[in-house]
Enzyme design. Structure first.
Site, short mmCIF file in Angstrom:
data_model
loop_
_atom_site.label_atom_id
_atom_site.label_comp_id
_atom_site.label_asym_id
_atom_site.label_seq_id
_atom_site.Cartn_x
_atom_site.Cartn_y
_atom_site.Cartn_z
N ASN A 164 -4.59 -5.48 -10.19
CA ASN A 164 -5.13 -5.53 -8.83
C ASN A 164 -6.26 -4.53 -8.63
O ASN A 164 -7.17 -4.77 -7.84
CB ASN A 164 -4.02 -5.28 -7.81
CG ASN A 164 -3.20 -6.53 -7.57
OD1 ASN A 164 -3.70 -7.64 -7.68
ND2 ASN A 164 -1.92 -6.37 -7.27
N SER A 214 3.04 -4.52 -5.80
CA SER A 214 1.79 -4.91 -6.46
C SER A 214 0.73 -3.83 -6.35
O SER A 214 -0.25 -3.86 -7.10
CB SER A 214 1.26 -6.21 -5.85
OG SER A 214 1.09 -6.07 -4.46
N HIS A 269 6.08 -5.06 -12.15
CA HIS A 269 5.26 -5.93 -11.30
C HIS A 269 5.12 -7.31 -11.91
O HIS A 269 4.43 -7.50 -12.92
CB HIS A 269 3.88 -5.29 -11.10
CG HIS A 269 2.96 -6.11 -10.27
ND1 HIS A 269 1.59 -6.07 -10.40
CD2 HIS A 269 3.20 -7.02 -9.27
CE1 HIS A 269 1.04 -6.91 -9.54
NE2 HIS A 269 1.99 -7.49 -8.86
N VAL A 274 11.35 -6.43 -2.05
CA VAL A 274 11.34 -6.64 -0.60
C VAL A 274 9.90 -6.60 -0.11
O VAL A 274 8.95 -6.50 -0.90
CB VAL A 274 12.21 -5.59 0.12
CG1 VAL A 274 13.64 -5.65 -0.38
CG2 VAL A 274 11.65 -4.18 -0.06
N VAL A 275 9.70 -6.67 1.20
CA VAL A 275 8.38 -6.73 1.79
C VAL A 275 7.51 -5.56 1.30
O VAL A 275 8.01 -4.45 1.06
CB VAL A 275 8.49 -6.72 3.34
CG1 VAL A 275 9.10 -5.42 3.83
CG2 VAL A 275 7.14 -6.94 3.97
#
Length: 714
Positions: free
Chosen positions: A500, A429, A450, A400-401
């Site tokens: 990341n 992420s 991820h 989800v968001v």
């Protein structure tokens, strides 16, 4: 029994035919390592003293024929003095020539993969019979080298110059039908008939019904090709290789080698091959690509160990549809695991199904799947608005968001809807897995999973272990990711995880350069010339400025000593100006479609005007300085992740950034790049920029490595 070794046996068959069989005792595949080559020498010597022999059959007792040389032995071998290398490789040629020169007909039975050295030994025999399911090829170019056991010589004479150039410069495998058509093999048969067909062909040669000496002589003579065809073949190969030539020298060397050796008889041509093989083996590119091959074996071994401990995943679910959810659903369904795709409205589910359908339709156009396979895959995706049926789900992927607040609502909700043994994962992420684990009752059954966008194209899945995540949970998710066709790499929890986390100091290098007056277009060009698929500004546009903004916030809070953002920077300015990158066709660049419907980018004055207030000084920045200021923070953060145990090995660190960010393959990864530059040289390079901020500061451990001559890879 004529000869019996650990990896090779030679038996006497009927009608005075010997069978030399490759059957590695301690491996699932046959390969040419030092022991196997020693045994082959002994086996050939034993064969040569058998006066009654009239024919030789070369076979494999494994599912594959021979998969090539033992790559792990190449790196130390290429560090030997050139004279020693020449002696080693010339000895292999002499051994293969002995097989080719036996005073009776010979045949290879290719029952499975015959790659590199495996194909090269098959080419020494007079005839080859190939299974309908087997494949053959020369993958050496992918390792930065050329065929070294006679492949450049024998292949050109058997399948023609143009075909041999294509096989060797592309490194692609070739199926039986193509091999037969081109003359690489003499017959194709089903596996259960393969040996019988080979013995029949060999018997006819023994009786004189087939002239084996004629087949052999073709390989001993110069290549028969007219000058016009020869020139056309080389020009075509050079054009095909032109884009890769600067960074991947092997294909160019193969072309140059063949220009010389096609006019020579076998032994002189083989001598030139040895020289080219050794020359390529000394290059940094070969060291990097061979290192990547070995790193990939590390990833596979670790995954294999996890798979043994994993629980089966018979049904999955993804929360959140759209592009990402649809991509995950497609990947699961396409690899055989049915999956629910849940969202809060039908429109999102429709987008998810459209994404899956779009990927499948493209695969049909490329000839990868049939319409029936597409329909089967779509039937394994079940869009839903409720948790009905989730009681049979083994794994849930929350996608989800990217908001801790939203995820902390969704995660306990889904946990309550699945069985107690089910594993719940988050596709976050950047958000801490330990933080999210606080919202679930069974943190031992929770971890990060991820995926990278686009899911179907990106190989990496970061499997993030939380403090309370069980080993069984990690094992099951690794196994599921591998079943999905991905390369899972396990990392420990920290802001940004591995990929990341190392990316944003790299983008920080761009921010610093912009502040010094560098043009972001210039920076992109320098980094693309280095080998990145896209420069940092373009990459930011592809990721999306909103996503970059969010990631910056997380990493700024997580690593305030070196990543804290104070005031405006380029990402913040563009985000606030609603220039989100490719998402809304404007970011650093503006985007439009060309005549073929592909996106094209252009720098525009608006972006420059927005960034102008960020420029603190305007100075000339050289390409070398741009390169150093971009790569130092990227590599240093990778070093920190390894030192802190976020990732367990240097091999996994380098493979993660290669799979997840497209790090240039020919440079091997961030840590391999430091080795190539030299650890001491890299430390000195970083120290030049220490005043630019903590992302350029060298760790104490790396300084020790520099002083003691250590490397990340042996």
């Amino acid at each position: 029994m004529i000869y019996s070794g650990k990896n090779i046996k030679v038996l006497m068959l009927e009608n005075n035919i010997a069978e030399l069989s490759f059957d590695a005792t301690d491996s699932s595949v046959n390969k040419f390592d030092t022991l196997t080559l020693q045994e082959l020498q002994q086996a050939v010597a034993a064969i040569k003293v058998e006066q009654s022999l009239q024919g030789l059959l070369i076979t494999s007792s494994k599912d594959a024929f021979v998969v090539g040389a033992d790559i792990t032995e190449f790196i130390p071998l290429f560090r030997e003095p050139v004279a020693k290398q020449k002696e080693t490789f010339t000895a292999v040629h002499k051994l293969f020539n002995e097989i080719e020169d036996l005073p009776y007909p010979t045949i290879s039975v290719i029952n499975g993969l015959a790659l590199g050295g495996g194909l090269e030994i098959a080419l020494t025999t007079d005839f080859r019979v190939m299974s309908t399911t087997a494949q053959i090829g020369f993958p050496e170019v992918g390792l930065g080298i050329c065929p070294g056991y006679g492949g450049t010589v024998r292949s050109t004479r058997l399948i023609g110059l143009a075909n041999a150039l294509t096989w060797m410069t592309t490194g692609k495998n070739n199926k039986a039908a193509v091999a037969l058509q081109l003359g690489a093999v003499n017959a194709v048969a089903e596996n259960d008939q393969l040996k019988n067909v080979a013995i029949d062909l060999l018997t006819k040669a023994i009786k004189g019904e087939i002239d084996y000496k004629k087949h052999r002589q073709v390989k001993l003579d110069p290549v028969q090709v007219d000058e016009v065809a020869q020139q056309a073949a080389f020009e075509a190969a050079e054009v095909a290789n032109s884009k890769m030539a600067a960074n991947y020298p092997a294909a160019g060397e193969i072309i140059s080698l063949l220009k010389q050796n096609i006019s020579l008889a076998r032994d002189k041509a083989l001598a030139l091959e040895v020289d080219s093989f050794i020359k390529l083996g000394q290059t940094d590119v070969a060291a990097s690509l061979i290192g990547l091959f070995m790193n990939e074996q590390v990833i596979k071994r670790k995954a294999k160990a996890y798979v043994k401990k994993a629980r089966p995943v018979n049904y999955a679910a993804v929360l959140g549809a759209g592009i990402m959810g649809g991509g995950i659903a497609y990947q699961s369904a396409a690899t055989g695991t049915p999956i629910f795709m849940k969202d809060i409205n039908d429109h999102a589910n429709e987008l998810g199904m459209a994404e899956a359908n779009n990927i499948l339709s493209k695969n049909i156009k490329r000839g990868k799947i049939t319409e029936e396979q597409k329909n089967d895959t779509l039937q394994r995706i079940h869009p839903t608005l409720s948790y009905e049926g989730f009681d049979k789900v083994d794994v849930v992927i929350e996608a989800v968001v990217e908001s801790p607040k939203v995820k902390k609502i969704v995660l306990p909700e889904v946990e309550a809807s699945v069985k107690e043994t089910a594993i719940v994962t988050s596709n976050t992420s950047t958000i801490s897995i330990n933080l999210l684990a606080q919202s679930v009752k069974r943190p031992e059954n929770f971890c990060g999973m991820h995926f990278f966008n686009p899911v179907h194209a990106m190989k990496l899945v970061e499997v993030i272990r939380g403090e309370k995540t069980s080993e069984n949970t990690i094992a099951t998710i690794v196994a599921y990711a591998q079943k999905m066709g991905k390369a899972p790499i396990v990392v420990n929890d920290c802001p940004g995880f591995l990929v990341n986390r190392v990316l944003f100091p790299y983008l920080g290098g761009l921010e610093s350069l912009i502040a010094d007056g560098a043009d972001f277009v210039h920076v992109d060009k320098v980094m693309e010339a280095f080998g990145w698929p896209m420069g940092p500004a373009y990459l930011s546009d592809v990721i999306g400025m909103d996503t970059c903004w969010h990631c910056q916030e997380v990493l700024s809070a997580g690593f305030p000593d070196r990543m804290k953002k104070e005031g405006n920077d380029a990402i913040a300015v563009l985000y606030k100006a609603e220039r989100l990158g490719q998402k809304n066709s404007k970011g650093f660049y503006v985007y439009s479609k060309d005549n073929n419907g592909r996106l094209k980018k252009e720098a525009d004055s608006v972006a420059y005007d927005l960034l102008k207030p960020l420029v603190k000084q305007s100075k000339e920045v050289s390409d070398q300085e741009i390169l150093e200021r971009m790569m130092v923070p990227f590599c240093m953060e990778t070093v920190r992740c390894l030192e802190e145990g976020i990732v367990e090995t240097a091999a996994e660190a380098d493979m993660a950034i290669l799979y997840g960010l497209g790090f240039p393959r020919f440079r091997g990864g961030a840590l391999r790049y430091i080795d190539t530059v030299g650890v001491a040289n890299f430390v000195a390079m970083a120290d030049k920029y220490k005043d630019l901020g903590a992302i350029y500061h060298v760790t104490d451990k790396l300084r020790v490595m520099a002083k003691t001559g250590q490397r990340f890879f042996d």
